[in-house]
Design an enzyme around this catalytic site. Structure first.
Site, PDB file in Angstrom:
ATOM      1  N   HIS A   1       0.831  -1.202   0.000  1.00 44.33           N
ATOM      2  CA  HIS A   1       0.000   0.000   0.000  1.00 44.33           C
ATOM      3  C   HIS A   1       0.867   1.255   0.000  1.00 44.33           C
ATOM      4  CE1 HIS A   1      -2.513  -3.321   1.339  1.00 44.33           C
ATOM      5  NE2 HIS A   1      -3.525  -2.649   0.826  1.00 44.33           N
TER       6      HIS A   1
ATOM      7  N   HIS B   1     -14.894  -2.987  -0.945  1.00 49.93           N
ATOM      8  CA  HIS B   1     -14.601  -1.827  -0.112  1.00 49.93           C
ATOM      9  C   HIS B   1     -14.059  -0.706  -0.978  1.00 49.93           C
ATOM     10  CE1 HIS B   1     -10.629  -3.747  -0.390  1.00 49.93           C
ATOM     11  NE2 HIS B   1     -10.067  -2.640   0.072  1.00 49.93           N
TER      12      HIS B   1
END
Length: 419
Positions: free
Chosen positions: A59, A193
């Site tokens: 990430h 999500h």
């Protein structure tokens, strides 16, 4: 021969890591997380895999200025990354460089363009679920880890079908590994999500249930769904379920889901699934034929006199010294080295042998040890040694005699404006 014992699909939300580290096991709000992973823990204890092939995405932590589509971790070990608040209190997990080299050779032979990494730590994409999946204590983990980082955050990214094809090639690569080891495939990420923009907080539980069902029974029916459609159905970040397609592609054609859990406490469903292999087709290509194809481009390279290809094996062995020499591009490190070489070497993460190679300017010794030539250039630039001097030393010749073998008697190097 290596044997695939099954696969796991799991979310990798940082919620899991928070619950684990905050000891929320008995808190009613958080307890379902741990209950959902207990069958996975037990399954891994029963199967006792030697290696987890672990598919995740970073990430923008360890991978930021270089974000590859497929990057294989080839290092000797991996630790938890600092994502801004300090690294988690977890032990490093061992890698498997020899296994990684075999897989890389097979995947490149199937025309998958890989990059390779070591010396990087893994963020919550890897360690968040791993910390509740695999037994570990202060001394280490119950299996080795071979991480495959997938670039799913930047556009364009590979299609679901490309991830599936990668998984199919990965399966054959694992099966053709000649050592008797057990391998589990773990795919992380998802399900629905979105964590950015006005659409943040989007979830789609009906789609999540449909996706899990189709992943087990009809994965190939998912392959032509465009990334944009996956994002529409599951949120932009939820499109990372393509990594589950990679995991599923590495399993047998027919599988049975023996465990499934789904818990949506806040932003991201916390999901885990276990897939047991049921039946598969006989591979069209034998292991021997695959290994021969893997080596086709490299046959005879080892016999080239005075030649040292920079293999994964050599890059792992020489990582510390290559890393130190590469650090000389940093002006501060360079200044310390010039001011007090011995103190800089003493403080570096180097073995005595590696320090001696640098101290003695043993150019050919460094090459034989596992240093890539372009790190020699950096040491030469710092110490005022030109490329021609390095070439001559590697051949055991004087500079004058070496220049006689060239068309012009010149000297040069990669040094810049510093003197």
């Amino acid at each position: 021969m290596a044997r695939i014992v099954g696969g796991i699909a799991t979310s990798h939300t940082p919620t899991i890591a928070f619950a684990k580290d905050a000891n929320k096991q008995d808190d009613p709000v958080w307890k379902p997380i741990f209950e959902g992973y207990e069958p996975v823990q037990q399954w891994l204890r029963e199967k006792q895999p030697d290696v987890l092939v672990y598919i995740y995405n970073d990430h923008m932590t360890a991978f930021f200025d270089h974000y590859s589509h497929f990057a294989m971790g080839v290092g000797e070990s991996f630790g938890p990354a600092d994502e801004g608040g300090g690294a988690r209190d977890l032990p490093r997990i061992k890698g498997d460089p020899k296994f990684a080299q075999h897989l890389a050779m097979a995947l490149v032979a199937d025309e998958f363009d890989l990059s390779y990494f070591q010396g990087k730590n893994l963020d919550h994409g890897a360690f968040s679920p791993l910390s509740v999946l695999l037994d570990h204590d202060a001394n280490g983990w119950a299996a080795k880890l071979l991480p495959i980082q997938c670039g799913v955050l930047t556009v364009p990214l590979p299609s679901a079908r490309r991830f599936w094809k990668f998984g199919r090639s990965l399966r054959r690569a694992i099966q053709s590994y000649p050592e008797d080891i057990k391998v589990a495939i773990v795919g992380t990420g998802g399900l629905s999500h979105q964590v950015h923009g006005e659409r943040c907080g989007f979830n789609n539980t009906p789609w999540d249930m449909e996706f899990m069902e189709r992943l087990e029974k009809d994965p190939e029916g998912l392959l032509d769904i465009p990334v944009a459609k996956l994002a529409e159905l599951g949120g932009w970040e939820g499109a990372e379920v393509v990594m589950w397609m990679l995991m599923r592609g590495a399993l047998a054609k027919e599988v049975k889901c023996t465990h499934k859990t789904y818990f949506l406490p806040s932003m991201t469903p916390i999901v885990s699934m276990i897939f047991e292999e049921v039946s598969d087709e006989v591979p069209a290509e034998s292991d021997e034929a695959l290994r021969a194809r893997m080596m086709h481009q490299w046959e005879g390279a080892a016999a080239l006199e005075g030649t040292y290809p920079f293999t994964i094996e050599r890059s792992v062995k020489g990582f510390r010294i290559n890393h130190f020499l590469h650090s000389l591009i940093d002006p501060e490190v360079r200044a310390r080295f010039k001011a007090d070489e011995e103190a800089t070497l003493a403080a570096a993460d180097l073995s005595d042998e590696e320090r001696a190679l640098i101290r003695n300017r043993d150019w050919i010794g460094m090459i034989r040890y596992g240093v890539i030539f372009f790190m020699l250039e950096k040491l030469g630039a710092v110490t005022g040694v030109g490329n021609i001097h390095i070439y001559a030393a590697m051949k055991g010749m004087s500079v004058e005699d070496f220049q006689k073998t060239r068309n012009a008697a010149i000297t040069y190097g990669v040094a810049g404006k510093e003197k």
